[in-house]
Motif scaffolding. Structure first.
Motif, mmCIF file in Angstrom:
data_model
loop_
_atom_site.group_PDB
_atom_site.id
_atom_site.type_symbol
_atom_site.label_atom_id
_atom_site.label_comp_id
_atom_site.label_asym_id
_atom_site.label_seq_id
_atom_site.Cartn_x
_atom_site.Cartn_y
_atom_site.Cartn_z
ATOM 1 N N SER A 1 16.358 -10.600 -30.885
ATOM 2 C CA SER A 1 16.789 -11.980 -30.673
ATOM 3 C C SER A 1 17.089 -12.645 -32.011
ATOM 4 C CB SER A 1 15.717 -12.787 -29.933
ATOM 5 O OG SER A 1 15.569 -12.339 -28.603
ATOM 6 N N PHE A 2 18.206 -13.392 -32.041
ATOM 7 C CA PHE A 2 18.640 -14.111 -33.239
ATOM 8 C C PHE A 2 18.639 -15.605 -32.956
ATOM 9 C CE2 PHE A 2 20.550 -9.956 -33.649
ATOM 10 C CZ PHE A 2 20.442 -9.664 -35.001
ATOM 11 N N GLN A 3 17.923 -16.345 -33.771
ATOM 12 C CA GLN A 3 17.969 -17.806 -33.641
ATOM 13 C C GLN A 3 19.292 -18.326 -34.187
ATOM 14 O OE1 GLN A 3 16.038 -21.185 -36.166
ATOM 15 N NE2 GLN A 3 14.430 -20.384 -34.833
ATOM 16 N N PHE A 4 19.817 -19.386 -33.573
ATOM 17 C CA PHE A 4 20.996 -20.055 -34.114
ATOM 18 C C PHE A 4 20.820 -21.563 -33.991
ATOM 19 C CE2 PHE A 4 22.112 -19.233 -29.621
ATOM 20 C CZ PHE A 4 22.393 -20.514 -29.201
ATOM 21 N N HIS A 5 21.549 -22.276 -34.840
ATOM 22 C CA HIS A 5 21.598 -23.737 -34.776
ATOM 23 C C HIS A 5 23.057 -24.136 -34.697
ATOM 24 C CE1 HIS A 5 17.340 -24.517 -35.822
ATOM 25 N NE2 HIS A 5 17.455 -23.392 -36.517
ATOM 26 N N ALA A 6 23.363 -25.045 -33.802
ATOM 27 C CA ALA A 6 24.736 -25.536 -33.647
ATOM 28 C C ALA A 6 24.709 -27.057 -33.702
ATOM 29 C CB ALA A 6 25.338 -25.060 -32.330
ATOM 30 N N THR B 1 17.772 -24.774 -25.893
ATOM 31 C CA THR B 1 16.792 -25.807 -25.595
ATOM 32 C C THR B 1 17.499 -27.036 -25.046
ATOM 33 O OG1 THR B 1 16.937 -26.581 -27.877
ATOM 34 C CG2 THR B 1 15.165 -25.043 -27.350
ATOM 35 N N THR B 2 16.880 -27.686 -24.091
ATOM 36 C CA THR B 2 17.419 -28.926 -23.531
ATOM 37 C C THR B 2 16.764 -30.116 -24.232
ATOM 38 O OG1 THR B 2 15.719 -29.106 -21.814
ATOM 39 C CG2 THR B 2 17.662 -27.768 -21.310
ATOM 40 N N LYS B 3 17.278 -31.298 -23.942
ATOM 41 C CA LYS B 3 16.726 -32.501 -24.571
ATOM 42 C C LYS B 3 15.249 -32.674 -24.248
ATOM 43 C CE LYS B 3 20.942 -35.273 -24.971
ATOM 44 N NZ LYS B 3 21.626 -36.511 -24.549
ATOM 45 N N TYR C 1 11.566 -16.082 -26.756
ATOM 46 C CA TYR C 1 10.829 -17.341 -26.892
ATOM 47 C C TYR C 1 10.534 -17.639 -28.357
ATOM 48 C CZ TYR C 1 7.278 -20.919 -26.304
ATOM 49 O OH TYR C 1 6.565 -22.092 -26.378
ATOM 50 N N GLU C 2 10.139 -16.628 -29.121
ATOM 51 C CA GLU C 2 9.778 -16.851 -30.519
ATOM 52 C C GLU C 2 10.992 -17.203 -31.370
ATOM 53 O OE1 GLU C 2 7.097 -14.337 -32.461
ATOM 54 O OE2 GLU C 2 5.633 -14.355 -30.839
ATOM 55 N N ALA C 3 12.146 -16.621 -31.044
ATOM 56 C CA ALA C 3 13.363 -16.957 -31.786
ATOM 57 C C ALA C 3 13.753 -18.409 -31.553
ATOM 58 C CB ALA C 3 14.504 -16.025 -31.395
ATOM 59 N N VAL C 4 13.687 -18.852 -30.304
ATOM 60 C CA VAL C 4 14.000 -20.244 -30.009
ATOM 61 C C VAL C 4 12.994 -21.176 -30.672
ATOM 62 C CG1 VAL C 4 14.125 -21.960 -28.167
ATOM 63 C CG2 VAL C 4 15.173 -19.740 -27.836
ATOM 64 N N ALA C 5 11.716 -20.760 -30.703
ATOM 65 C CA ALA C 5 10.656 -21.617 -31.236
ATOM 66 C C ALA C 5 10.671 -21.713 -32.749
ATOM 67 C CB ALA C 5 9.295 -21.094 -30.775
ATOM 68 N N GLY C 6 11.264 -20.726 -33.450
ATOM 69 C CA GLY C 6 11.270 -20.879 -34.900
ATOM 70 C C GLY C 6 11.549 -19.646 -35.736
ATOM 71 N N ASN D 1 22.759 -30.834 -32.498
ATOM 72 C CA ASN D 1 21.307 -30.611 -32.432
ATOM 73 C C ASN D 1 20.937 -29.514 -31.425
ATOM 74 O OD1 ASN D 1 21.908 -31.940 -30.072
ATOM 75 N ND2 ASN D 1 20.667 -33.739 -30.477
ATOM 76 N N VAL D 2 21.807 -28.544 -31.236
ATOM 77 C CA VAL D 2 21.507 -27.458 -30.306
ATOM 78 C C VAL D 2 20.756 -26.355 -31.043
ATOM 79 C CG1 VAL D 2 22.469 -25.710 -28.773
ATOM 80 C CG2 VAL D 2 23.564 -27.936 -28.952
ATOM 81 N N ARG D 3 19.653 -25.895 -30.467
ATOM 82 C CA ARG D 3 18.923 -24.759 -31.014
ATOM 83 C C ARG D 3 18.737 -23.729 -29.904
ATOM 84 N NH1 ARG D 3 13.894 -26.690 -32.078
ATOM 85 N NH2 ARG D 3 12.874 -25.500 -30.438
ATOM 86 N N GLY D 4 18.871 -22.463 -30.282
ATOM 87 C CA GLY D 4 18.714 -21.441 -29.267
ATOM 88 C C GLY D 4 18.657 -20.064 -29.869
#
Length: 231
Positions: A119-124, A49-51, A81-86, A127-130
């Motif tokens: 798809s696997f969500q990650f947080h870095a 995700t971008t700012k 899309y769903e992994a990035v969204a939550g 504040n990066v989410r993807g």
């Protein structure tokens, strides 16, 4: 892939996480390794995700991954899309018949030849989410081993973005993605190639000349602009 080969892949990727790192090259190595080491998986990519809230793709292994990602962003549906969204993990065993994504699933199966997806969500930090996206050409390719390996590679993506990420660095990676997409379009028009073959053409030029894919793309764009200006 045998256990000793898998360990070698993991060690190679882990070694690339030492600072200072080339973020773009490291992410490329992770997605390539994920596609090669994970049984049944044929394509891989990273969504971030971008700012401004937009989602963009980094380090796609090929044009199939890029096009599948972008279709999900456009339709606002699909595992990526769903992994990035939550959703932490999103799995689909038969994309053509899964009722959760009535537009994306059948279209991705018919046009891109995708049978199953994970798809696997990650947080870095900070504040990066993807998400790490894994695509298989056949249905029912995802099992416990696939999920374990995919989760491991998703952690490596988070580490790479968390350790090596500065706003400028990520912006450069996103800019590289845009430049490569522009170059693929130019090659498609110039040589009458489909997206997969145009992407493969750029990769071959990069490998044969030992030049980064981003630099190949920039060269093609610059040449096209020069010709358009009559130089």
């Amino acid at each position: 892939m045998e256990l000793d080969e898998l360990i070698g892949v993991v060690n190679e990727v882990a070694a690339s996480l030492q600072l200072p790192m080339d973020l773009e090259a490291t992410l490329d190595r992770i997605t390539r390794s994920a596609a090669e080491a994970t049984p049944g998986i044929d394509h891989a990519s990273i969504s971030v995700t971008t700012k401004g809230g937009r989602i963009q793709t980094l380090a796609p292994t090929d044009a199939v991954a890029t096009r599948a990602d972008e279709l999900q962003y456009e339709l606002r549906q699909g595992p990526c899309y769903e992994a990035v969204a939550g959703e932490p993990v999103v799995q689909v065993d038969d994309l053509a018949t899964d009722l959760r994504w009535p537009e994306y699933g059948p279209k991705a199966a018919a046009e891109f030849g995708i049978g199953s997806q994970l798809s696997f969500q990650f947080h870095a930090e900070p504040n990066v989410r993807g998400a790490l996206n894994l695509y298989a050409g056949q249905p029912d390719q995802i099992d416990g081993e696939t999920r374990q390996l995919g989760e491991m590679f998703a952690r490596l993506v988070a580490i790479a973005l968390g350790w090596g990420r500065h706003d400028e660095t990520l912006s450069q990676a996103l800019a590289s993605r845009t430049q490569i997409g522009q170059a693929v379009g130019i090659v498609m028009e110039r040589y009458r190639l489909d997206p997969d073959r145009a992407f493969a053409f750029l990769v071959r030029v990069s490998q044969s000349g030992n030049v980064k894919l981003r630099e190949v793309a920039c060269g093609i764009i610059a040449d096209t602009v020069a010709k358009a200006n009559g130089r």
